[in-house]
Design a protein around this motif. Structure first.
Motif, PDB file in Angstrom:
ATOM      1  N   ALA A  47      -0.055  -0.213   5.008  1.00 56.78           N
ATOM      2  CA  ALA A  47      -1.315  -0.316   5.758  1.00 56.78           C
ATOM      3  C   ALA A  47      -2.444   0.093   4.828  1.00 56.78           C
ATOM      4  N   VAL A  48      -3.545  -0.650   4.861  1.00 60.53           N
ATOM      5  CA  VAL A  48      -4.662  -0.407   3.942  1.00 60.53           C
ATOM      6  C   VAL A  48      -5.773   0.325   4.667  1.00 60.53           C
ATOM      7  N   ASP A  49      -6.366   1.325   3.991  1.00 56.68           N
ATOM      8  CA  ASP A  49      -7.497   2.047   4.572  1.00 56.68           C
ATOM      9  C   ASP A  49      -8.815   1.397   4.149  1.00 56.68           C
ATOM     10  N   ALA A  50      -9.919   1.980   4.576  1.00 56.69           N
ATOM     11  CA  ALA A  50     -11.239   1.383   4.314  1.00 56.69           C
ATOM     12  C   ALA A  50     -11.549   1.328   2.824  1.00 56.69           C
ATOM     13  N   ARG A  51     -11.001   2.229   2.045  1.00 58.02           N
ATOM     14  CA  ARG A  51     -11.246   2.271   0.596  1.00 58.02           C
ATOM     15  C   ARG A  51     -10.445   1.218  -0.157  1.00 58.02           C
ATOM     16  N   GLY A  52      -9.327   0.800   0.425  1.00 59.10           N
ATOM     17  CA  GLY A  52      -8.444  -0.151  -0.245  1.00 59.10           C
ATOM     18  C   GLY A  52      -7.131   0.454  -0.679  1.00 59.10           C
ATOM     19  N   ASP A  53      -6.954   1.772  -0.434  1.00 59.55           N
ATOM     20  CA  ASP A  53      -5.679   2.415  -0.732  1.00 59.55           C
ATOM     21  C   ASP A  53      -4.643   1.969   0.296  1.00 59.55           C
ATOM     22  N   VAL A  54      -3.378   1.930  -0.125  1.00 61.88           N
ATOM     23  CA  VAL A  54      -2.304   1.493   0.762  1.00 61.88           C
ATOM     24  C   VAL A  54      -1.354   2.646   1.044  1.00 61.88           C
ATOM     25  N   TYR A  55      -1.042   2.837   2.310  1.00 61.60           N
ATOM     26  CA  TYR A  55      -0.065   3.828   2.749  1.00 61.60           C
ATOM     27  C   TYR A  55       1.201   3.080   3.153  1.00 61.60           C
ATOM     28  N   PHE A  56       2.366   3.619   2.752  1.00 60.51           N
ATOM     29  CA  PHE A  56       3.622   2.967   3.104  1.00 60.51           C
ATOM     30  C   PHE A  56       4.683   4.030   3.382  1.00 60.51           C
ATOM     31  N   THR A  57       5.742   3.627   4.065  1.00 53.56           N
ATOM     32  CA  THR A  57       6.766   4.589   4.461  1.00 53.56           C
ATOM     33  C   THR A  57       8.033   4.440   3.618  1.00 53.56           C
ATOM     34  N   ASP A  58       8.740   5.535   3.486  1.00 48.41           N
ATOM     35  CA  ASP A  58      10.132   5.533   3.050  1.00 48.41           C
ATOM     36  C   ASP A  58      10.904   6.020   4.272  1.00 48.41           C
ATOM     37  N   GLN A  59      11.257   5.093   5.129  1.00 44.72           N
ATOM     38  CA  GLN A  59      11.723   5.441   6.464  1.00 44.72           C
ATOM     39  C   GLN A  59      12.969   6.332   6.487  1.00 44.72           C
ATOM     40  N   PRO A  60      14.015   6.051   5.708  1.00 43.88           N
ATOM     41  CA  PRO A  60      15.201   6.916   5.768  1.00 43.88           C
ATOM     42  C   PRO A  60      14.913   8.357   5.350  1.00 43.88           C
ATOM     43  N   ASN A  61      13.905   8.562   4.506  1.00 44.28           N
ATOM     44  CA  ASN A  61      13.561   9.914   4.051  1.00 44.28           C
ATOM     45  C   ASN A  61      12.414  10.540   4.835  1.00 44.28           C
ATOM     46  N   ASN A  62      11.963   9.838   5.898  1.00 47.07           N
ATOM     47  CA  ASN A  62      10.975  10.401   6.823  1.00 47.07           C
ATOM     48  C   ASN A  62       9.645  10.713   6.134  1.00 47.07           C
ATOM     49  N   LYS A  63       9.219   9.835   5.203  1.00 43.00           N
ATOM     50  CA  LYS A  63       8.021  10.120   4.415  1.00 43.00           C
ATOM     51  C   LYS A  63       7.040   8.945   4.432  1.00 43.00           C
ATOM     52  N   ILE A  64       5.756   9.292   4.245  1.00 47.91           N
ATOM     53  CA  ILE A  64       4.709   8.306   4.018  1.00 47.91           C
ATOM     54  C   ILE A  64       4.055   8.620   2.683  1.00 47.91           C
ATOM     55  N   TYR A  65       3.800   7.576   1.882  1.00 52.03           N
ATOM     56  CA  TYR A  65       3.159   7.726   0.578  1.00 52.03           C
ATOM     57  C   TYR A  65       1.830   6.975   0.555  1.00 52.03           C
ATOM     58  N   ARG A  66       0.990   7.349  -0.393  1.00 47.67           N
ATOM     59  CA  ARG A  66      -0.301   6.692  -0.582  1.00 47.67           C
ATOM     60  C   ARG A  66      -0.408   6.144  -1.992  1.00 47.67           C
ATOM     61  N   TRP A  67      -0.746   4.847  -2.087  1.00 50.67           N
ATOM     62  CA  TRP A  67      -0.995   4.184  -3.376  1.00 50.67           C
ATOM     63  C   TRP A  67      -2.497   4.130  -3.584  1.00 50.67           C
ATOM     64  N   ASN A 269       7.954  -5.840   4.182  1.00 50.99           N
ATOM     65  CA  ASN A 269       6.602  -5.885   4.735  1.00 50.99           C
ATOM     66  C   ASN A 269       5.585  -6.124   3.623  1.00 50.99           C
ATOM     67  N   VAL A 270       4.328  -6.372   4.038  1.00 56.36           N
ATOM     68  CA  VAL A 270       3.314  -6.782   3.079  1.00 56.36           C
ATOM     69  C   VAL A 270       1.932  -6.557   3.682  1.00 56.36           C
ATOM     70  N   CYS A 271       0.961  -6.232   2.830  1.00 60.07           N
ATOM     71  CA  CYS A 271      -0.438  -6.168   3.264  1.00 60.07           C
ATOM     72  C   CYS A 271      -1.329  -6.394   2.048  1.00 60.07           C
ATOM     73  N   PHE A 272      -2.626  -6.571   2.271  1.00 61.67           N
ATOM     74  CA  PHE A 272      -3.586  -6.704   1.179  1.00 61.67           C
ATOM     75  C   PHE A 272      -4.274  -5.367   0.947  1.00 61.67           C
ATOM     76  N   GLY A 273      -4.274  -4.912  -0.333  1.00 63.95           N
ATOM     77  CA  GLY A 273      -4.946  -3.678  -0.699  1.00 63.95           C
ATOM     78  C   GLY A 273      -5.939  -3.904  -1.822  1.00 63.95           C
ATOM     79  N   GLY A 274      -6.468  -2.801  -2.361  1.00 65.91           N
ATOM     80  CA  GLY A 274      -7.466  -2.875  -3.410  1.00 65.91           C
ATOM     81  C   GLY A 274      -8.871  -2.909  -2.852  1.00 65.91           C
ATOM     82  N   LYS A 275      -9.838  -2.555  -3.687  1.00 66.04           N
ATOM     83  CA  LYS A 275     -11.234  -2.510  -3.239  1.00 66.04           C
ATOM     84  C   LYS A 275     -11.726  -3.864  -2.742  1.00 66.04           C
ATOM     85  N   GLU A 276     -11.232  -4.936  -3.358  1.00 63.86           N
ATOM     86  CA  GLU A 276     -11.622  -6.284  -2.945  1.00 63.86           C
ATOM     87  C   GLU A 276     -10.581  -6.927  -2.030  1.00 63.86           C
TER      88      GLU A 276
END
Length: 299
Positions: A47-67, A269-276
């Motif tokens: 999932a992409v935030d307003a800045r363009g950073d992408v958050y994603f899960t590692d579901q079996p390990n119960n974690k969310i990361y930020r790119w 899964n897939v989404c669009f990230g980055g400032k543009e």
């Protein structure tokens, strides 16, 4: 000699078809998917935030990361994700997550603090919220298929009698059933103008398209493509990106225009990230990938 001419003709046809591959219209010249990290158990929910950073899960390990879209660095966001699957940012910058550890819908603030938004439908647990899309008016669309999880501590059998597609109206606290006839609904995404909703029906191997009404309800259900998908996204040209065996792209008329192989067992899964919003961010099994595009995601 005749066979040689036939083979030469066949080779020319193949070369011509490759030269005309429509993916050249959507992918930046010379670009292919790049693995940016591969240290996970199973990645999901970008999932992409307003800045363009992408958050994603590692579901079996119960974690969310930020790119980080500028540095490319990946850092932990939370290690208490509720076994989140599909996610989406709301207009206030909260990360809305399908937390199927306890079959709930959660919200995370920017610091990673969570709160529970939805716990049930008509007094019974959900089967396992899978993916969520939020329209511009703030309405939530939510799929609830049944995938048995080995980490469930509740009764592992189906909690709801159907695998439904639901709606949560802006400001509401109770879900409304939109479609109770689906066969394992999974990924979903809406058009930026709020007129159409696409939903993957996993077991039926097809994508459905609905018309969205002003009150959030759905009409005019149609088959958009005869191919299933896990997660999915849309670009500013109306192309739909499906996942499973790599990434497959259909134009807004339902014609297949591209396929991007990903060297993993499953592309989730897939989404669009980055400032543009021109970086396709791909979660695939133990890895995450990026692909520079000519088209853009929708802000």
């Amino acid at each position: 000699m005749y066979k040689v001419l036939i083979m030469a003709s066949m080779m020319l046809s193949v070369m011509t078809a490759c030269a005309q591959t429509p993916s050249n219209d959507i992918v930046a010249e010379g670009e292919t998917p790049v693995r940016v990290a591969d240290s996970y158990s199973f990645t999901e929910g970008p999932a992409v935030d307003a800045r363009g950073d992408v958050y994603f899960t590692d579901q079996p390990n119960n974690k969310i990361y930020r790119w980080d879209c500028e540095s490319g660095q990946i850092t932990p966001f939370t290690d208490q994700s509720g076994r989140s699957n599909g996610m989406y940012f709301d207009a206030q910058g909260n990360l809305i997550a399908c937390a199927d550890m306890d079959n709930q819908l959660w919200s995370f603030d920017i610091e990673g603090h969570s709160k529970i938004l939805i716990t049930d439908y008509r007094g019974k647990l959900m089967n396992g919220p899978n993916d969520v899309w939020i329209s511009r008016n703030g309405g939530y669309y939510l799929t609830d298929p049944y995938f048995k999880r080995d980490y469930w501590t509740r009764d592992p059998e189906r909690q709801q009698p159907v695998e439904g597609l639901y709606y949560l109206a802006p400001g509401a606290k109770q879900l409304v059933m939109l479609d109770s006839t689906l066969n394992q609904p999974n990924g979903l995404v809406g058009t930026p103008d709020g007129k159409h909703l696409y939903v993957a029906e996993a077991k039926a191997d097809r994508i459905l398209r609905y018309d969205i009404q002003p009150d959030g309800s759905l009409t005019n259900r149609q088959v958009f493509a005869n191919m299933g998908s896990d997660g999915m996204t849309i670009d500013d040209q109306g192309n739909i990106y499906l996942t499973g065996d790599g990434v497959t792209v259909f134009d807004k008329n339902g014609q297949k225009i591209a396929h991007f192989p990903i060297p993993e067992d499953w592309t989730a899964n897939v989404c669009f990230g980055g400032k543009e919003r021109n970086i396709l961010f791909i979660t695939a099994s133990k890895s995450v990938y990026t692909l520079k595009m000519l088209v853009h995601g929708v802000k």
